[in-house]
Design a protein around this motif. Sequence first.
Motif, mmCIF file in Angstrom:
data_model
loop_
_atom_site.group_PDB
_atom_site.id
_atom_site.type_symbol
_atom_site.label_atom_id
_atom_site.label_comp_id
_atom_site.label_asym_id
_atom_site.label_seq_id
_atom_site.Cartn_x
_atom_site.Cartn_y
_atom_site.Cartn_z
ATOM 1 N N VAL A 17 0.834 -1.198 0.000
ATOM 2 C CA VAL A 17 0.000 0.000 0.000
ATOM 3 C C VAL A 17 0.873 1.255 0.000
ATOM 4 O O VAL A 17 0.620 2.205 -0.764
ATOM 5 N N ALA A 18 1.914 1.286 0.818
ATOM 6 C CA ALA A 18 2.786 2.454 0.884
ATOM 7 C C ALA A 18 3.512 2.668 -0.450
ATOM 8 O O ALA A 18 3.583 3.796 -0.963
ATOM 9 N N ALA A 19 4.023 1.590 -1.024
ATOM 10 C CA ALA A 19 4.722 1.717 -2.305
ATOM 11 C C ALA A 19 3.750 2.050 -3.428
ATOM 12 O O ALA A 19 4.091 2.799 -4.351
ATOM 13 N N GLY A 20 2.530 1.509 -3.365
ATOM 14 C CA GLY A 20 1.520 1.848 -4.370
ATOM 15 C C GLY A 20 1.124 3.314 -4.295
ATOM 16 O O GLY A 20 0.939 3.971 -5.324
ATOM 17 N N LEU A 21 1.012 3.842 -3.089
ATOM 18 C CA LEU A 21 0.708 5.269 -2.920
ATOM 19 C C LEU A 21 1.849 6.137 -3.446
ATOM 20 O O LEU A 21 1.617 7.140 -4.129
ATOM 21 N N PHE A 22 3.083 5.732 -3.170
ATOM 22 C CA PHE A 22 4.242 6.456 -3.681
ATOM 23 C C PHE A 22 4.257 6.420 -5.214
ATOM 24 O O PHE A 22 4.475 7.456 -5.866
ATOM 25 N N ALA A 23 4.004 5.256 -5.787
ATOM 26 C CA ALA A 23 3.991 5.137 -7.251
ATOM 27 C C ALA A 23 2.859 5.969 -7.847
ATOM 28 O O ALA A 23 3.032 6.594 -8.905
ATOM 29 N N PHE A 24 1.703 6.011 -7.191
ATOM 30 C CA PHE A 24 0.584 6.790 -7.697
ATOM 31 C C PHE A 24 0.895 8.288 -7.686
ATOM 32 O O PHE A 24 0.590 9.005 -8.645
ATOM 33 N N VAL A 25 1.524 8.771 -6.619
ATOM 34 C CA VAL A 25 1.897 10.188 -6.552
ATOM 35 C C VAL A 25 2.937 10.510 -7.621
ATOM 36 O O VAL A 25 2.842 11.538 -8.310
ATOM 37 N N CYS A 26 3.912 9.636 -7.784
ATOM 38 C CA CYS A 26 4.934 9.855 -8.819
ATOM 39 C C CYS A 26 4.307 9.813 -10.210
ATOM 40 O O CYS A 26 4.684 10.601 -11.093
ATOM 41 N N TRP A 27 3.364 8.905 -10.425
ATOM 42 C CA TRP A 27 2.664 8.853 -11.711
ATOM 43 C C TRP A 27 1.892 10.143 -11.940
ATOM 44 O O TRP A 27 1.870 10.672 -13.058
ATOM 45 N N GLY A 28 1.243 10.657 -10.904
ATOM 46 C CA GLY A 28 0.491 11.899 -11.032
ATOM 47 C C GLY A 28 1.386 13.063 -11.409
ATOM 48 O O GLY A 28 1.025 13.886 -12.263
ATOM 49 N N ILE A 29 2.544 13.133 -10.786
ATOM 50 C CA ILE A 29 3.497 14.204 -11.144
ATOM 51 C C ILE A 29 3.940 14.048 -12.585
ATOM 52 O O ILE A 29 3.989 15.016 -13.356
ATOM 53 N N GLY B 165 7.896 4.182 -9.433
ATOM 54 C CA GLY B 165 7.688 5.593 -9.104
ATOM 55 C C GLY B 165 8.929 6.430 -9.362
ATOM 56 O O GLY B 165 8.850 7.542 -9.911
ATOM 57 N N VAL B 166 10.092 5.893 -9.013
ATOM 58 C CA VAL B 166 11.343 6.613 -9.268
ATOM 59 C C VAL B 166 11.565 6.752 -10.775
ATOM 60 O O VAL B 166 12.017 7.809 -11.251
ATOM 61 N N ALA B 167 11.234 5.719 -11.532
ATOM 62 C CA ALA B 167 11.386 5.798 -12.995
ATOM 63 C C ALA B 167 10.471 6.870 -13.580
ATOM 64 O O ALA B 167 10.871 7.598 -14.507
ATOM 65 N N TRP B 168 9.257 6.997 -13.076
ATOM 66 C CA TRP B 168 8.360 8.056 -13.555
ATOM 67 C C TRP B 168 8.904 9.431 -13.197
ATOM 68 O O TRP B 168 8.798 10.370 -13.987
ATOM 69 N N LEU B 169 9.491 9.559 -12.004
ATOM 70 C CA LEU B 169 10.062 10.851 -11.628
ATOM 71 C C LEU B 169 11.288 11.191 -12.479
ATOM 72 O O LEU B 169 11.542 12.360 -12.763
ATOM 73 N N GLN B 170 12.046 10.193 -12.885
ATOM 74 C CA GLN B 170 13.214 10.448 -13.720
ATOM 75 C C GLN B 170 12.832 10.911 -15.124
ATOM 76 O O GLN B 170 13.657 11.494 -15.821
ATOM 77 N N GLN B 171 11.605 10.659 -15.518
ATOM 78 C CA GLN B 171 11.138 11.105 -16.839
ATOM 79 C C GLN B 171 10.528 12.503 -16.779
ATOM 80 O O GLN B 171 10.120 13.028 -17.808
ATOM 81 N N THR B 172 10.451 13.092 -15.586
ATOM 82 C CA THR B 172 9.885 14.428 -15.432
ATOM 83 C C THR B 172 11.042 15.429 -15.398
ATOM 84 O O THR B 172 11.917 15.357 -14.533
ATOM 85 N N THR C 5 6.893 -6.801 -4.168
ATOM 86 C CA THR C 5 6.009 -5.953 -4.971
ATOM 87 C C THR C 5 6.234 -4.483 -4.641
ATOM 88 O O THR C 5 6.203 -3.626 -5.531
ATOM 89 N N ALA C 6 6.485 -4.187 -3.373
ATOM 90 C CA ALA C 6 6.754 -2.801 -2.968
ATOM 91 C C ALA C 6 8.047 -2.291 -3.589
ATOM 92 O O ALA C 6 8.121 -1.118 -3.999
ATOM 93 N N VAL C 7 9.048 -3.138 -3.686
ATOM 94 C CA VAL C 7 10.298 -2.724 -4.333
ATOM 95 C C VAL C 7 10.045 -2.403 -5.801
ATOM 96 O O VAL C 7 10.541 -1.397 -6.333
ATOM 97 N N PHE C 8 9.234 -3.227 -6.474
ATOM 98 C CA PHE C 8 8.896 -2.953 -7.871
ATOM 99 C C PHE C 8 8.146 -1.630 -8.008
ATOM 100 O O PHE C 8 8.463 -0.815 -8.873
ATOM 101 N N LEU C 9 7.153 -1.406 -7.166
ATOM 102 C CA LEU C 9 6.360 -0.177 -7.257
ATOM 103 C C LEU C 9 7.183 1.067 -6.919
ATOM 104 O O LEU C 9 7.007 2.121 -7.549
ATOM 105 N N ALA C 10 8.079 0.962 -5.960
ATOM 106 C CA ALA C 10 8.941 2.101 -5.633
ATOM 107 C C ALA C 10 9.886 2.405 -6.789
ATOM 108 O O ALA C 10 10.109 3.576 -7.139
ATOM 109 N N GLY C 11 10.426 1.360 -7.388
ATOM 110 C CA GLY C 11 11.270 1.563 -8.569
ATOM 111 C C GLY C 11 10.500 2.162 -9.726
ATOM 112 O O GLY C 11 11.016 3.004 -10.474
#
Length: 181
Positions: A85-97, A161-168, A153-159
């Motif tokens: 849940v924590a990693a999914g929330l982090f990935a969702f925020v990064c996706w939103g950005i 999210g970081v990948a989405w942030l690197q594209q911003t 799964t959390a490691v995948f989702l955190a990665g």
Amino acid sequence: MADQTQPWAERTVEVPPQGDVGVPAQRDGFRRGVASVGQPRTPRTEPFPVVEQEPTGTGWPGDAVPRRPLSWRLAQLRRGGEWSVAAGLFAFVCWGIWALSGQGDLTGPLLVLVVSLLVAVGLFALFRLIGRVVLERQLGRVRRSARGAHLATAVFLAGLGVAWLQQTEWVVSAWNWVTSN
């Protein structure tokens, strides 16, 4: 005898000793002052007959292994879910950005989010399957939680999210500005 008018006085009555009373006769050859050592005792009951036991494993022979109820399995899946849940929330925020910084139509980024979450669910199922095969079948252990699958799964989702942030672009430039000083 103590004075009974005092509040602290003992309220018992003294009995005079009786001199002619001896030790009454005891059963089983009891003699005062002599211990009976080495005499075998006779058992008071009969022991149960000894029955040979066949090694059959757990339960009755031929019975199936009892299945656990669905509520137990769902509770087992929930243990460790805070990681996902924590990693999914982090990935969702990064996706939103990432999606909002693209300044375009959101159907493409929404499709990317849905596919990424489906991949995360598939990875969770794959890690559970690997845990079942390795831990339960080959090692004979009982899994009491899904913490390992949730953590992977959390490691995948955190990665992700970081990948989405690197594209911003503005996040990367802000990161470079912070690390360069």
